[in-house]
Design a protein around this motif. Structure first.
Motif, short mmCIF file in Angstrom:
data_model
loop_
_atom_site.label_atom_id
_atom_site.label_comp_id
_atom_site.label_asym_id
_atom_site.label_seq_id
_atom_site.Cartn_x
_atom_site.Cartn_y
_atom_site.Cartn_z
N LYS A 1 29.89 -20.94 24.00
CA LYS A 1 28.44 -20.91 23.96
C LYS A 1 27.93 -19.51 24.29
O LYS A 1 28.56 -18.78 25.06
CB LYS A 1 27.86 -21.92 24.95
N VAL A 2 26.81 -19.18 23.72
CA VAL A 2 26.24 -17.85 23.91
C VAL A 2 25.95 -17.57 25.37
O VAL A 2 26.19 -16.44 25.86
CB VAL A 2 24.95 -17.70 23.08
N ASP A 3 25.46 -18.59 26.10
CA ASP A 3 25.11 -18.36 27.50
C ASP A 3 26.34 -18.20 28.41
O ASP A 3 26.21 -17.83 29.57
CB ASP A 3 24.21 -19.48 28.03
N GLU A 4 27.55 -18.50 27.88
CA GLU A 4 28.78 -18.33 28.65
C GLU A 4 29.31 -16.90 28.57
O GLU A 4 30.06 -16.45 29.44
CB GLU A 4 29.86 -19.29 28.16
N LYS A 5 28.91 -16.21 27.52
CA LYS A 5 29.47 -14.89 27.24
C LYS A 5 29.26 -13.87 28.36
O LYS A 5 30.23 -13.20 28.78
CB LYS A 5 28.91 -14.36 25.92
N PRO A 6 28.03 -13.68 28.88
CA PRO A 6 27.82 -12.64 29.90
C PRO A 6 28.71 -12.82 31.13
O PRO A 6 29.31 -11.86 31.61
CB PRO A 6 26.34 -12.77 30.24
N TRP B 1 34.90 -17.65 25.22
CA TRP B 1 33.67 -18.41 25.41
C TRP B 1 33.31 -19.12 24.10
O TRP B 1 33.74 -18.72 23.03
CB TRP B 1 32.53 -17.49 25.84
#
Length: 256
Positions: A9-14, A7
Protein backbone atom coordinates in the motif's frame (compact mmCIF):
# COMPACT_ATOMS: atom_id res chain seq x y z
CA UNK A 1 24.61 -6.85 1.50
CA UNK A 2 21.48 -5.86 -0.40
CA UNK A 3 18.40 -4.42 1.31
CA UNK A 4 15.02 -4.92 -0.35
CA UNK A 5 12.15 -2.88 1.13
CA UNK A 6 8.69 -4.38 0.55
CA UNK A 7 5.32 -2.65 0.62
CA UNK A 8 1.92 -3.12 -1.00
CA UNK A 9 0.00 0.00 0.00
CA UNK A 10 1.10 3.53 -0.72
CA UNK A 11 0.84 4.57 2.93
CA UNK A 12 3.24 1.74 3.91
CA UNK A 13 6.04 2.98 1.68
CA UNK A 14 7.41 5.91 3.76
CA UNK A 15 7.79 3.87 6.95
CA UNK A 16 9.39 0.93 5.18
CA UNK A 17 11.84 3.12 3.27
CA UNK A 18 12.79 5.02 6.43
CA UNK A 19 13.54 1.76 8.23
CA UNK A 20 15.47 0.40 5.25
CA UNK A 21 17.55 3.58 5.01
CA UNK A 22 18.31 3.41 8.72
CA UNK A 23 19.46 -0.21 8.42
CA UNK A 24 21.60 0.66 5.39
CA UNK A 25 23.25 3.53 7.24
CA UNK A 26 23.95 1.30 10.25
CA UNK A 27 25.70 -1.31 8.13
CA UNK A 28 27.62 1.25 6.08
CA UNK A 29 28.92 2.82 9.28
CA UNK A 30 30.10 -0.64 10.27
CA UNK A 31 32.29 -0.74 7.16
CA UNK A 32 30.10 -3.03 5.05
CA UNK A 33 29.23 -2.63 1.36
CA UNK A 34 25.48 -2.08 1.19
CA UNK A 35 23.01 -1.60 -1.65
CA UNK A 36 19.51 -0.33 -0.89
CA UNK A 37 17.31 -1.38 -3.81
CA UNK A 38 14.38 0.99 -3.38
CA UNK A 39 13.36 1.21 -7.04
CA UNK A 40 9.65 1.10 -7.88
CA UNK A 41 9.99 -0.42 -11.34
CA UNK A 42 10.61 -4.03 -10.24
CA UNK A 43 8.79 -6.43 -7.91
CA UNK A 44 10.47 -7.77 -4.75
CA UNK A 45 10.62 -11.23 -6.34
CA UNK A 46 12.44 -9.86 -9.37
CA UNK A 47 14.90 -8.07 -7.09
CA UNK A 48 15.52 -11.24 -5.07
CA UNK A 49 16.40 -13.14 -8.22
CA UNK A 50 18.50 -10.32 -9.66
CA UNK A 51 20.71 -9.96 -6.59
CA UNK A 52 21.01 -13.72 -6.18
CA UNK A 53 22.27 -13.93 -9.75
CA UNK A 54 24.72 -11.15 -8.89
CA UNK A 55 26.02 -13.36 -6.10
CA UNK A 56 25.36 -11.01 -3.18
CA UNK A 57 25.76 -13.21 -0.09
CA UNK A 58 23.15 -11.64 2.21
CA UNK A 59 19.76 -10.09 1.50
CA UNK A 60 17.81 -8.09 4.09
CA UNK A 61 14.05 -7.84 3.59
CA UNK A 62 12.00 -5.19 5.38
CA UNK A 63 8.21 -4.98 5.19
CA UNK A 64 5.47 -3.24 7.22
CA UNK A 65 5.32 -6.04 9.81
CA UNK A 66 9.08 -5.90 10.24
CA UNK A 67 8.91 -2.16 10.81
CA UNK A 68 6.24 -2.68 13.48
CA UNK A 69 8.30 -5.35 15.25
CA UNK A 70 11.62 -3.54 14.85
CA UNK A 71 13.18 -6.51 13.08
CA UNK A 72 14.28 -7.69 9.65
CA UNK A 73 14.37 -10.89 7.61
CA UNK A 74 17.81 -12.04 6.44
CA UNK A 75 18.36 -14.54 3.60
CA UNK A 76 21.66 -16.29 2.85
CA UNK A 77 22.69 -16.69 -0.78
CA UNK A 78 24.53 -19.96 -0.13
CA UNK A 79 21.52 -21.68 1.47
CA UNK A 80 18.57 -21.41 -0.95
CA UNK A 81 14.94 -21.42 0.11
CA UNK A 82 13.42 -21.29 3.56
CA UNK A 83 16.44 -23.02 5.10
CA UNK A 84 18.56 -19.94 4.44
CA UNK A 85 16.01 -17.40 5.69
CA UNK A 86 15.99 -16.14 9.29
CA UNK A 87 13.15 -14.03 10.67
CA UNK A 88 13.06 -11.58 13.53
CA UNK A 89 16.62 -10.23 13.55
CA UNK A 90 16.55 -7.03 15.61
CA UNK A 91 17.16 -3.67 13.93
CA UNK A 92 19.10 -2.60 17.02
CA UNK A 93 22.41 -1.43 15.46
CA UNK A 94 24.73 -3.42 17.72
CA UNK A 95 22.73 -6.63 17.31
CA UNK A 96 22.18 -6.27 13.56
CA UNK A 97 25.79 -5.30 12.85
CA UNK A 98 27.17 -8.26 14.81
CA UNK A 99 24.75 -10.71 13.20
CA UNK A 100 25.47 -9.59 9.63
CA UNK A 101 29.24 -9.61 10.11
CA UNK A 102 29.14 -13.07 11.68
CA UNK A 103 27.05 -14.44 8.80
CA UNK A 104 29.34 -12.92 6.16
CA UNK A 105 32.41 -14.39 7.84
CA UNK A 106 30.65 -17.74 8.11
CA UNK A 107 29.65 -17.74 4.45
CA UNK A 108 33.12 -16.77 3.27
CA UNK A 109 34.88 -19.36 5.39
CA UNK A 110 32.41 -22.13 4.57
CA UNK A 111 32.40 -21.58 0.82
CA UNK A 112 36.15 -21.24 0.64
CA UNK A 113 36.76 -24.51 2.45
CA UNK A 114 34.11 -26.37 0.50
CA UNK A 115 35.36 -25.02 -2.83
CA UNK A 116 38.95 -25.99 -2.06
CA UNK A 117 37.80 -29.46 -1.00
CA UNK A 118 35.68 -29.97 -4.11
CA UNK A 119 38.46 -28.65 -6.32
CA UNK A 120 40.61 -31.58 -5.31
CA UNK A 121 37.94 -34.22 -5.40
CA UNK A 122 36.50 -36.26 -8.23
CA UNK A 123 35.31 -39.81 -8.64
CA UNK A 124 37.08 -42.85 -10.03
CA UNK A 125 33.99 -45.08 -10.10
CA UNK A 126 34.21 -46.64 -13.57
CA UNK A 127 30.53 -47.63 -13.63
CA UNK A 128 29.62 -43.93 -13.65
CA UNK A 129 32.66 -42.74 -15.59
CA UNK A 130 30.90 -40.71 -18.28
CA UNK A 131 28.64 -38.81 -15.91
CA UNK A 132 31.36 -38.34 -13.36
CA UNK A 133 33.85 -37.12 -15.94
CA UNK A 134 31.26 -34.55 -16.93
CA UNK A 135 30.94 -33.57 -13.26
CA UNK A 136 34.68 -33.14 -12.89
CA UNK A 137 34.80 -30.94 -15.99
CA UNK A 138 32.02 -28.77 -14.54
CA UNK A 139 34.01 -28.47 -11.33
CA UNK A 140 37.16 -27.33 -13.07
CA UNK A 141 35.25 -24.89 -15.27
CA UNK A 142 33.45 -23.35 -12.29
CA UNK A 143 36.60 -23.10 -10.24
CA UNK A 144 38.63 -21.79 -13.14
CA UNK A 145 36.29 -18.89 -13.60
CA UNK A 146 37.50 -16.67 -10.81
CA UNK A 147 40.43 -15.40 -8.82
CA UNK A 148 40.15 -16.69 -5.24
CA UNK A 149 41.34 -13.54 -3.47
CA UNK A 150 39.18 -11.16 -5.48
CA UNK A 151 36.09 -13.34 -5.42
CA UNK A 152 35.99 -14.24 -1.77
CA UNK A 153 36.87 -10.70 -0.73
CA UNK A 154 34.26 -9.05 -2.93
CA UNK A 155 31.70 -11.90 -2.81
CA UNK A 156 30.88 -11.49 -6.50
CA UNK A 157 31.34 -15.10 -7.64
CA UNK A 158 29.27 -16.99 -5.09
CA UNK A 159 26.66 -17.84 -7.69
CA UNK A 160 29.23 -19.89 -9.63
CA UNK A 161 30.41 -21.62 -6.46
CA UNK A 162 26.82 -22.43 -5.57
CA UNK A 163 26.33 -23.99 -9.00
CA UNK A 164 29.46 -26.02 -8.37
CA UNK A 165 28.26 -27.25 -4.99
CA UNK A 166 24.84 -28.24 -6.32
CA UNK A 167 26.47 -30.17 -9.15
CA UNK A 168 28.72 -32.09 -6.78
CA UNK A 169 25.90 -32.77 -4.32
CA UNK A 170 23.99 -34.43 -7.17
CA UNK A 171 26.84 -36.74 -8.03
CA UNK A 172 27.52 -37.52 -4.38
CA UNK A 173 24.02 -39.00 -4.11
CA UNK A 174 24.78 -41.63 -6.75
CA UNK A 175 26.62 -43.90 -4.25
CA UNK A 176 29.80 -43.52 -6.27
CA UNK A 177 33.07 -44.22 -4.51
CA UNK A 178 34.99 -40.96 -4.19
CA UNK A 179 38.76 -40.73 -4.26
CA UNK A 180 41.05 -37.72 -4.26
CA UNK A 181 42.48 -36.52 -7.52
CA UNK A 182 43.36 -33.12 -8.83
CA UNK A 183 41.78 -30.89 -11.40
CA UNK A 184 45.08 -29.02 -11.59
CA UNK A 185 47.32 -30.53 -14.26
CA UNK A 186 51.09 -30.02 -14.10
CA UNK A 187 52.41 -29.12 -17.54
CA UNK A 188 55.90 -28.56 -18.90
CA UNK A 189 55.14 -27.46 -22.46
CA UNK A 190 52.69 -25.31 -24.35
CA UNK A 191 51.15 -28.37 -26.02
CA UNK A 192 50.43 -29.90 -22.61
CA UNK A 193 48.90 -26.63 -21.46
CA UNK A 194 46.60 -26.50 -24.47
CA UNK A 195 45.47 -30.07 -23.88
CA UNK A 196 44.74 -29.42 -20.21
CA UNK A 197 42.74 -26.26 -20.97
CA UNK A 198 40.75 -28.04 -23.70
CA UNK A 199 39.62 -30.54 -21.04
CA UNK A 200 38.44 -27.76 -18.73
CA UNK A 201 41.34 -28.22 -16.33
CA UNK A 202 43.70 -25.79 -14.67
CA UNK A 203 47.23 -25.92 -16.05
CA UNK A 204 50.15 -25.38 -13.68
CA UNK A 205 53.64 -24.96 -15.04
CA UNK A 206 56.95 -23.04 -14.86
CA UNK A 207 56.65 -19.53 -16.23
CA UNK A 208 59.11 -16.76 -17.06
CA UNK A 209 57.79 -15.71 -20.46
CA UNK A 210 56.69 -12.26 -21.59
CA UNK A 211 53.34 -10.51 -21.60
CA UNK A 212 53.22 -11.11 -25.34
CA UNK A 213 53.53 -14.84 -24.75
CA UNK A 214 50.68 -14.75 -22.24
CA UNK A 215 48.59 -12.81 -24.76
CA UNK A 216 49.27 -15.51 -27.35
CA UNK A 217 48.05 -18.18 -24.91
CA UNK A 218 44.91 -16.17 -24.24
CA UNK A 219 44.19 -15.71 -27.95
CA UNK A 220 44.80 -19.38 -28.79
CA UNK A 221 43.28 -21.12 -25.75
CA UNK A 222 41.17 -18.54 -23.91
CA UNK A 223 43.26 -19.11 -20.77
CA UNK A 224 45.16 -16.53 -18.74
CA UNK A 225 47.33 -16.60 -15.65
CA UNK A 226 44.97 -16.83 -12.69
CA UNK A 227 47.65 -16.66 -10.00
CA UNK A 228 51.19 -17.48 -8.90
CA UNK A 229 50.67 -19.88 -5.94
CA UNK A 230 52.11 -18.84 -2.60
CA UNK A 231 53.68 -22.28 -2.25
CA UNK A 232 56.29 -22.48 -5.00
CA UNK A 233 58.46 -25.53 -5.81
CA UNK A 234 62.13 -25.27 -4.98
CA UNK A 235 64.75 -24.95 -7.70
CA UNK A 236 64.80 -23.60 -11.22
CA UNK A 237 62.78 -25.19 -14.00
CA UNK A 238 62.33 -24.58 -17.72
CA UNK A 239 59.59 -22.18 -18.76
CA UNK A 240 56.77 -24.08 -20.46
CA UNK A 241 56.61 -21.48 -23.23
CA UNK A 242 60.23 -20.50 -23.93
CA UNK A 243 62.35 -23.20 -22.32
CA UNK A 244 64.30 -20.53 -20.46
CA UNK A 245 64.95 -20.81 -16.69
CA UNK A 246 61.88 -20.15 -14.55
CA UNK A 247 61.84 -19.78 -10.79
CA UNK A 248 58.03 -19.60 -10.43
CA UNK A 249 55.08 -21.69 -11.54
CA UNK A 250 51.84 -20.10 -12.69
CA UNK A 251 48.32 -21.46 -12.91
CA UNK A 252 46.41 -20.94 -16.16
CA UNK A 253 42.65 -21.30 -16.59
CA UNK A 254 39.81 -19.89 -18.63
CA UNK A 255 37.72 -17.05 -17.26
CA UNK A 256 33.98 -17.18 -17.87
Amino acid sequence: VVIVPIWKKVDEKPGVLDAASSVAETLKNAGLKVKLDDTDQRTPGWKFNFWEMKGVPLRIEIGPRDVSSGSVVISRRDIPGKQGKVFGISMEPSILEAYVKDRLDEIQSSLLQRAISFRDRCSSDRSNSSCLLHGCILVSIALGSFNFLESFTEFFELNRIHMLLCTLDFFALSNASWTLCSNIVDVSSYEELKEAISLGKWARGPWSASDADELRIKEETGATIRCFPFEQPQGTKACLMTGKPAEEVAIFAKSY
